[in-house]
Design a protein around this motif. Structure first.
Motif, short mmCIF file in Angstrom:
data_model
loop_
_atom_site.label_atom_id
_atom_site.label_comp_id
_atom_site.label_asym_id
_atom_site.label_seq_id
_atom_site.Cartn_x
_atom_site.Cartn_y
_atom_site.Cartn_z
N SER A 13 -33.26 -61.25 73.49
CA SER A 13 -32.67 -60.95 74.59
C SER A 13 -33.54 -60.40 75.97
O SER A 13 -33.55 -60.80 76.87
N ALA A 14 -34.69 -59.57 75.47
CA ALA A 14 -35.39 -59.08 76.43
C ALA A 14 -36.12 -60.50 77.09
O ALA A 14 -36.64 -60.13 78.24
N GLY A 156 -33.62 -50.16 68.28
CA GLY A 156 -32.26 -50.58 67.79
C GLY A 156 -31.53 -49.33 67.01
O GLY A 156 -30.80 -49.59 66.16
N TYR A 215 -22.81 -49.58 74.77
CA TYR A 215 -23.63 -50.08 73.88
C TYR A 215 -22.71 -51.63 73.42
O TYR A 215 -21.64 -51.40 72.93
N THR A 226 -26.38 -49.09 69.53
CA THR A 226 -27.28 -50.48 68.47
C THR A 226 -28.65 -50.89 69.18
O THR A 226 -29.19 -51.83 68.81
N THR A 228 -28.76 -52.00 72.06
CA THR A 228 -28.53 -52.97 72.97
C THR A 228 -27.55 -52.56 74.14
O THR A 228 -26.16 -52.28 73.74
N THR A 229 -27.67 -52.06 75.25
CA THR A 229 -27.01 -51.49 76.19
C THR A 229 -26.00 -52.39 76.66
O THR A 229 -26.39 -53.68 77.20
N SER A 284 -35.01 -53.64 77.26
CA SER A 284 -34.13 -54.99 77.21
C SER A 284 -33.22 -54.96 78.29
O SER A 284 -33.12 -56.06 78.87
N SER A 285 -32.15 -54.20 78.33
CA SER A 285 -31.33 -54.59 79.28
C SER A 285 -31.91 -54.42 81.00
O SER A 285 -31.06 -55.16 81.71
N ARG A 327 -23.31 -56.48 80.26
CA ARG A 327 -23.77 -57.37 79.43
C ARG A 327 -22.51 -57.56 77.91
O ARG A 327 -21.96 -56.55 77.50
N ASP A 330 -26.62 -62.87 76.26
CA ASP A 330 -27.13 -63.13 77.48
C ASP A 330 -27.34 -64.67 77.63
O ASP A 330 -27.84 -64.79 78.76
#
Length: 358
Positions: A13-14, A156, A215, A226, A228-229, A284-285, A327, A330
């Motif tokens: 993702s990042a 994470g 998240y 998680t 992952t925002t 990442s976000s 998000r 992605d």
């Protein structure tokens, strides 16, 4: 700027967000990716992608350099924590420019307990934290209501759990086999912030605060985090958060260079505490925030590394406050042919790297 850029973890993702950012700012650049997961490689958005060994493999640096020389790479942009660490450890062997902190700094930051003790000694507010080696340590932690349990390494929210009492805490540590590599900390129940920063020779290039609102797949995690925002909001007025983030990073090294991201949680009185520093990378976000708002943060890393003139922007919170990023996943799903997938896997096992078809 015409150049060849190599990014790692290209299907993650990042790195998808990173690829989009670099394409925005360097439309003439050729972006090449490397990925150690054959399935994830199908999601890469780079111009071309190689399947390579994992960062823990003894041939990782050798293969990476082979691709750097073969493709005539100008700049290596590592993205995942394991690859940042491996590259920093072997920095003298890397055959092109890159910009990451020293292996010593990375080792300190990637161990959350070691970082907590370092920052505490420097006067940075951090949650009270105990390393759990024995049941006595755990009893002492719960006595002082240190109920937030987590692994000292990993991302994470790896191994994170909010216990209510000693019985729950010891069950969780046993379940995770966490003796000696889990900590117990004060739980911070209020606002959750992240700060992305870039430094050049100890001088701040920019710092950007965001507040995490939700998240992705939070209900699927026991603590609702998680890593992952899913929804975030940019913040432009809480300069105390910029202050604490900037001080935390510069206290690692007063001549520090490269990208960093700082996690900040607030207690019940809304006082901020530093909980993590991610060395060598933005969050990442944030990569997707930068791509959508066209703020060239990853491009600035490359410009700094090459002593190039930087565009003009506010040093603190350059993205307009109140910008919301939403998000889920992605990019569109990809399908792969199983027969071709197996063929590539066998070829990789023979050669130890494979250039993938686009």
């Amino acid at each position: 700027m015409k150049m060849k850029i190599l990014i790692t973890g290209a299907g993650g993702s990042a790195s998808i967000g990173l690829t989009r950012c670099l394409k925005n700012y360097f439309p003439k650049a050729k972006i090449i990716g490397v990925e150690s997961d054959l399935f994830n490689s199908a999601l890469s958005e780079t111009n071309s992608t190689y399947l390579i060994p994992r960062a823990s493999d003894k041939d990782y640096i050798k293969v990476l350099n082979h691709i750097i020389l073969k493709e005539k790479i100008d700049f290596l942009y590592p993205q995942t924590d394991s690859e940042i660490s491996a590259i920093a450890k072997n920095i003298r062997k890397i055959q092109c420019k890159t910009l990451i902190p020293s292996f010593k700094i990375i080792s300190t930051c990637q161990n959350k307990y070691k970082l907590n003790k370092h920052l505490f000694a420097k006067g940075i507010p951090v949650p009270k934290t105990i390393l759990i080696k024995t049941s006595s340590d755990l009893k002492n932690a719960t006595k002082y209501k240190l109920f937030w349990l987590r692994n000292v390494t990993g991302a994470g929210a790896k191994g994170a759990f909010l216990a209510e009492n000693f019985e729950q805490a010891i069950w969780w540590i046993n379940f995770q086999n966490g003796w000696g590599h889990f900590t117990a900390s004060e739980y911070m129940p209020e606002d959750n912030y992240g700060c992305d920063l870039l430094f050049a020779g100890g001088k701040l290039v920019f710092s950007q605060i965001k507040r995490r609102l939700e998240y992705v797949l939070s209900k699927a995690n026991i603590v609702g985090i998680t890593g992952t925002t899913g929804i975030l909001e940019t913040v432009s007025t809480k300069f105390d958060l910029n202050d604490i983030s900037e001080r935390a990073v510069t206290l690692l090294d007063n001549n520090i260079s490269g990208a960093f991201s700082v996690d900040i949680k607030c207690d019940s009185l809304s006082k901020p505490y530093v909980t993590e520093i991610n060395p060598g990378r933005f969050l990442s976000s944030s990569m997707h925030l930068f791509a959508e708002t066209k703020f060239p943060a990853p491009a600035l890393v490359i410009l700094v590394a090459n002593d190039q003139k930087l565009p003009s922007f506010p040093k603190r919170n350059p993205i307009k406050g109140g910008t919301i990023l939403i998000r889920q996943l992605d990019r569109k799903p990809a399908t792969v042919n199983l027969k071709n997938h197996n063929r590539l896997r066998k070829k990789f096992e023979r050669k130890h790297y494979v250039k993938l078809e686009t």
